[in-house]
Design an enzyme around this catalytic site. Structure first.
Site, PDB file in Angstrom:
ATOM      1  N   LYS A   1       0.844  -1.205   0.000  1.00  0.00           N
ATOM      2  CA  LYS A   1       0.000   0.000   0.000  1.00  0.00           C
ATOM      3  C   LYS A   1       0.877   1.253   0.000  1.00  0.00           C
ATOM      4  O   LYS A   1       2.090   1.173   0.302  1.00  0.00           O
ATOM      5  CB  LYS A   1      -0.910  -0.018   1.239  1.00  0.00           C
ATOM      6  CG  LYS A   1      -0.169   0.032   2.565  1.00  0.00           C
ATOM      7  CD  LYS A   1      -1.084  -0.339   3.720  1.00  0.00           C
ATOM      8  CE  LYS A   1      -0.322  -0.303   5.035  1.00  0.00           C
ATOM      9  NZ  LYS A   1      -1.098  -0.933   6.124  1.00  0.00           N
TER      10      LYS A   1
ATOM     11  N   HIS B   1      -6.493  -7.596  12.700  1.00  0.00           N
ATOM     12  CA  HIS B   1      -5.243  -6.822  12.743  1.00  0.00           C
ATOM     13  C   HIS B   1      -4.875  -6.551  14.197  1.00  0.00           C
ATOM     14  O   HIS B   1      -5.716  -6.173  14.994  1.00  0.00           O
ATOM     15  CB  HIS B   1      -5.449  -5.501  11.988  1.00  0.00           C
ATOM     16  CG  HIS B   1      -4.169  -4.759  11.704  1.00  0.00           C
ATOM     17  ND1 HIS B   1      -3.034  -5.365  11.235  1.00  0.00           N
ATOM     18  CD2 HIS B   1      -3.873  -3.437  11.802  1.00  0.00           C
ATOM     19  CE1 HIS B   1      -2.080  -4.453  11.065  1.00  0.00           C
ATOM     20  NE2 HIS B   1      -2.564  -3.280  11.401  1.00  0.00           N
TER      21      HIS B   1
ATOM     22  N   ASP C   1      13.053  23.513  -0.031  1.00  0.00           N
ATOM     23  CA  ASP C   1      13.809  22.818  -1.084  1.00  0.00           C
ATOM     24  C   ASP C   1      15.298  22.674  -0.774  1.00  0.00           C
ATOM     25  O   ASP C   1      16.040  22.130  -1.589  1.00  0.00           O
ATOM     26  CB  ASP C   1      13.695  23.597  -2.403  1.00  0.00           C
ATOM     27  CG  ASP C   1      12.286  24.063  -2.671  1.00  0.00           C
ATOM     28  OD1 ASP C   1      11.387  23.208  -2.602  1.00  0.00           O
ATOM     29  OD2 ASP C   1      12.078  25.265  -2.915  1.00  0.00           O
TER      30      ASP C   1
ATOM     31  N   TYR D   1      16.146  30.433   8.148  1.00  0.00           N
ATOM     32  CA  TYR D   1      14.987  31.117   8.736  1.00  0.00           C
ATOM     33  C   TYR D   1      15.015  31.026  10.259  1.00  0.00           C
ATOM     34  O   TYR D   1      15.353  29.987  10.833  1.00  0.00           O
ATOM     35  CB  TYR D   1      13.689  30.444   8.279  1.00  0.00           C
ATOM     36  CG  TYR D   1      13.388  30.572   6.808  1.00  0.00           C
ATOM     37  CD1 TYR D   1      13.198  31.823   6.207  1.00  0.00           C
ATOM     38  CD2 TYR D   1      13.249  29.431   6.023  1.00  0.00           C
ATOM     39  CE1 TYR D   1      12.886  31.925   4.857  1.00  0.00           C
ATOM     40  CE2 TYR D   1      12.945  29.529   4.673  1.00  0.00           C
ATOM     41  CZ  TYR D   1      12.764  30.776   4.089  1.00  0.00           C
ATOM     42  OH  TYR D   1      12.457  30.871   2.771  1.00  0.00           O
TER      43      TYR D   1
ATOM     44  N   ARG E   1     -10.522  -0.274  14.806  1.00  0.00           N
ATOM     45  CA  ARG E   1     -10.464   0.543  13.587  1.00  0.00           C
ATOM     46  C   ARG E   1     -11.591   0.143  12.645  1.00  0.00           C
ATOM     47  O   ARG E   1     -12.561   0.867  12.522  1.00  0.00           O
ATOM     48  CB  ARG E   1      -9.078   0.373  12.949  1.00  0.00           C
ATOM     49  CG  ARG E   1      -8.783   1.348  11.848  1.00  0.00           C
ATOM     50  CD  ARG E   1      -7.307   1.371  11.469  1.00  0.00           C
ATOM     51  NE  ARG E   1      -6.831   0.119  10.875  1.00  0.00           N
ATOM     52  CZ  ARG E   1      -5.573  -0.078  10.451  1.00  0.00           C
ATOM     53  NH1 ARG E   1      -4.673   0.884  10.565  1.00  0.00           N
ATOM     54  NH2 ARG E   1      -5.213  -1.227   9.926  1.00  0.00           N
TER      55      ARG E   1
ATOM     56  N   ARG F   1       0.675 -10.961   6.523  1.00  0.00           N
ATOM     57  CA  ARG F   1       0.695  -9.661   5.839  1.00  0.00           C
ATOM     58  C   ARG F   1       1.953  -8.908   6.249  1.00  0.00           C
ATOM     59  O   ARG F   1       2.018  -8.305   7.313  1.00  0.00           O
ATOM     60  CB  ARG F   1      -0.557  -8.854   6.210  1.00  0.00           C
ATOM     61  CG  ARG F   1      -1.874  -9.581   5.926  1.00  0.00           C
ATOM     62  CD  ARG F   1      -3.074  -8.675   6.162  1.00  0.00           C
ATOM     63  NE  ARG F   1      -3.084  -8.073   7.483  1.00  0.00           N
ATOM     64  CZ  ARG F   1      -3.740  -8.575   8.526  1.00  0.00           C
ATOM     65  NH1 ARG F   1      -4.452  -9.679   8.416  1.00  0.00           N
ATOM     66  NH2 ARG F   1      -3.690  -7.958   9.700  1.00  0.00           N
TER      67      ARG F   1
ATOM     68  N   CYS G   1      14.569  24.117   4.983  1.00  0.00           N
ATOM     69  CA  CYS G   1      13.686  24.923   4.137  1.00  0.00           C
ATOM     70  C   CYS G   1      12.871  23.998   3.230  1.00  0.00           C
ATOM     71  O   CYS G   1      13.000  22.780   3.290  1.00  0.00           O
ATOM     72  CB  CYS G   1      14.497  25.895   3.290  1.00  0.00           C
ATOM     73  SG  CYS G   1      15.655  26.901   4.245  1.00  0.00           S
TER      74      CYS G   1
HETATM   75  C1  LIG Z   1      -0.343  -1.866   6.853  1.00  0.00           C
HETATM   76  C2  LIG Z   1      -0.945  -3.120   7.314  1.00  0.00           C
HETATM   77  C3  LIG Z   1      -0.168  -4.268   7.505  1.00  0.00           C
HETATM   78  C4  LIG Z   1       1.340  -4.268   7.433  1.00  0.00           C
HETATM   79  O1  LIG Z   1       1.886  -3.799   8.639  1.00  0.00           O
HETATM   80  P1  LIG Z   1       3.481  -3.861   8.906  1.00  0.00           P
HETATM   81  O2  LIG Z   1       3.629  -3.441  10.305  1.00  0.00           O
HETATM   82  O3  LIG Z   1       4.075  -2.863   7.949  1.00  0.00           O
HETATM   83  O4  LIG Z   1       3.909  -5.236   8.611  1.00  0.00           O
HETATM   84  C5  LIG Z   1      -0.825  -5.449   7.808  1.00  0.00           C
HETATM   85  N1  LIG Z   1      -2.158  -5.486   7.946  1.00  0.00           N
HETATM   86  C6  LIG Z   1      -2.942  -4.402   7.809  1.00  0.00           C
HETATM   87  C7  LIG Z   1      -4.412  -4.497   7.993  1.00  0.00           C
HETATM   88  C8  LIG Z   1      -2.357  -3.174   7.503  1.00  0.00           C
HETATM   89  O5  LIG Z   1      -3.125  -2.082   7.384  1.00  0.00           O
END
Ligand SMILES: *Cc1c(COP(=O)(O)O)cnc(C)c1O
Length: 385
Positions: free
Chosen positions: A42, A169, A322, A273, A137, A228, A320
């Protein structure tokens, strides 16, 4: 290590595909044999550039990809036509036909959303059911696995949904504190119980997944059919400051820029700055062509270091939009405009990691690499190893 000088760029992110390969192999070595590697790509592969990353992963035999939305899913579909693509986040239900047409798997978070998909779909949409077991979530949220499984059961009667998995998750999988470990155990027990109950009640699903990077490393579980994996694939730590995950990762991204000018200033002279930096003595200062518009955070002003000719140098004064300035007084080599500066990465014997920069301004490496902006070209290196 020799750094290729990219004269046409003022700043660029070097993407080392051999480091990606190394990390994938390390993680795979830690995975139970039943568990397939799902690469989380992602947000433009955590800022690394999704095209090069996905193509390399496919070459390495990775078949599963996770993204946050439909646009990212369609991009991965174009890079890896035969891959399995999973959308972790929300897709407006009107896009159900688009999901089915492109063979994309959608996370389903509620009965209401399932019914909306059913309403808009022309042909079955592949999906996995997301259970909120404590992240708070998205997902189906119930007090017991029994209640949850009972609520999920009717969804299997929706003929436009092809339910192939359940997942959750973790909120604190990166922590070794006893309370947090207990919390993660409970989340894990909950999702496994739902998976088993669905099977008992005649609604078996193929896939069960709950591990992110931290869990994959710290608590690999053979019940999971998929893991994941995001941040460790890119060579960064899930929790750099608090939990030292001692696996030999190699950061995939380095951020480089160049010197545009070198000058000497006198004691009492100020830089940038706000005059935050006042020279305590005569100093040699190099101006570097990178700034916060490139994703190099302004919060690093007067705090971070960068590497020039193998020596660490302090960022002096405010960063800054850039440009920024470095104190290069202690660099023994002659410095010329066009010399390469490493904002993070390795130059000679020195290495600065995105995790190190993140810790300076109280964030995580994820935000540093994801934050490298669009105007910074991604240059892949070591493509053929
Ligand atoms: C982003 C995400 C992951 C990956 O998490 P990491 O800590 O980068 O391995 C896994 N599952 C879900 C639902 C996520 O949103």
């Amino acid at each position: 290590m020799k750094i290729e000088q990219q004269k046409r760029y003022r700043a660029w992110a070097e993407i080392d595909l051999s480091a990606l390969e190394h990390n994938v192999n390390v993680v795979r070595g830690n995975l139970p044999s039943q568990t397939a590697f799902m690469a989380v790509v992602k947000a433009n592969a955590y800022g690394h550039g999704d095209e090069a990353i996905c193509k390399k992963l496919w070459e390495l035999g990775v078949q599963w990809f996770a993204v946050s939305n439909l646009e990212e899913a369609l991009a991965v579909r174009s890079f890896c036509p035969y891959s399995e693509i999973f959308i972790l986040g929300y897709t407006p239900p009107e896009f159900a036909p688009e999901l089915a047409r492109n063979n994309i798997i959608q996370g389903v978070v509620s009965t209401e959303y399932a019914k909306q998909l059913q309403q808009f779909a022309h042909q079955p949409v592949r999906c996995h059911l997301k259970i909120d077991t404590g992240m708070g979530r998205i997902g189906f949220r119930y007090n017991t696995p029994g209640d949850c499984a009972a609520a999920l059961k009717p969804l299997f009667g929706l003929e436009k949904l092809s339910i192939e998995g359940v997942y959750t998750h973790f909120a604190v999988a990166d922590s070794m504190m006893p309370n947090d470990m207990m919390y993660t155990n409970n989340q894990q027990d909950f999702i496994i119980a739902i998976y088993d109950k669905l099977k008992e009640s005649g609604c078996p699903v193929k896939h069960l997944h709950f591990m992110n990077s931290a869990a994959t490393i710290l608590r690999p579980n053979p019940r999971a059919t998929l893991a994941r994996v995001g941040i460790v694939m890119y060579g960064l730590q899930p929790n750099y400051m608090e939990t030292d995950i001692r696996i030999p990762l190699k950061p995939v991204m380095s951020l480089r820029s160049v010197v545009s000018q070198v000058k000497t200033i006198q004691e009492g002279d100020s830089i940038s700055y706000g005059r935050m930096y006042i020279a305590p003595s005569p100093r040699k200062i190099a101006t570097v062509t990178i700034g916060y518009a490139d994703g190099y955070a302004r919060l690093l002003s007067n705090r971070a270091q960068a590497i020039l000719h193998g020596k660490r140098c302090l960022v002096v004064g405010r960063v800054c939009m850039d440009q920024l300035m470095l104190d290069v007084t202690d660099v023994p080599t002659e410095i010329k405009p066009g010399d390469v500066v490493t904002m993070f990465g390795t130059d000679g014997n020195e290495t600065i990691t995105a995790d190190e920069l993140a810790s300076i301004y109280d964030t995580i490496g994820y935000e540093v690499v994801c934050g490298i902006s669009k105007r910074v070209p991604r240059d892949t290196i070591n493509c053929n190893v």
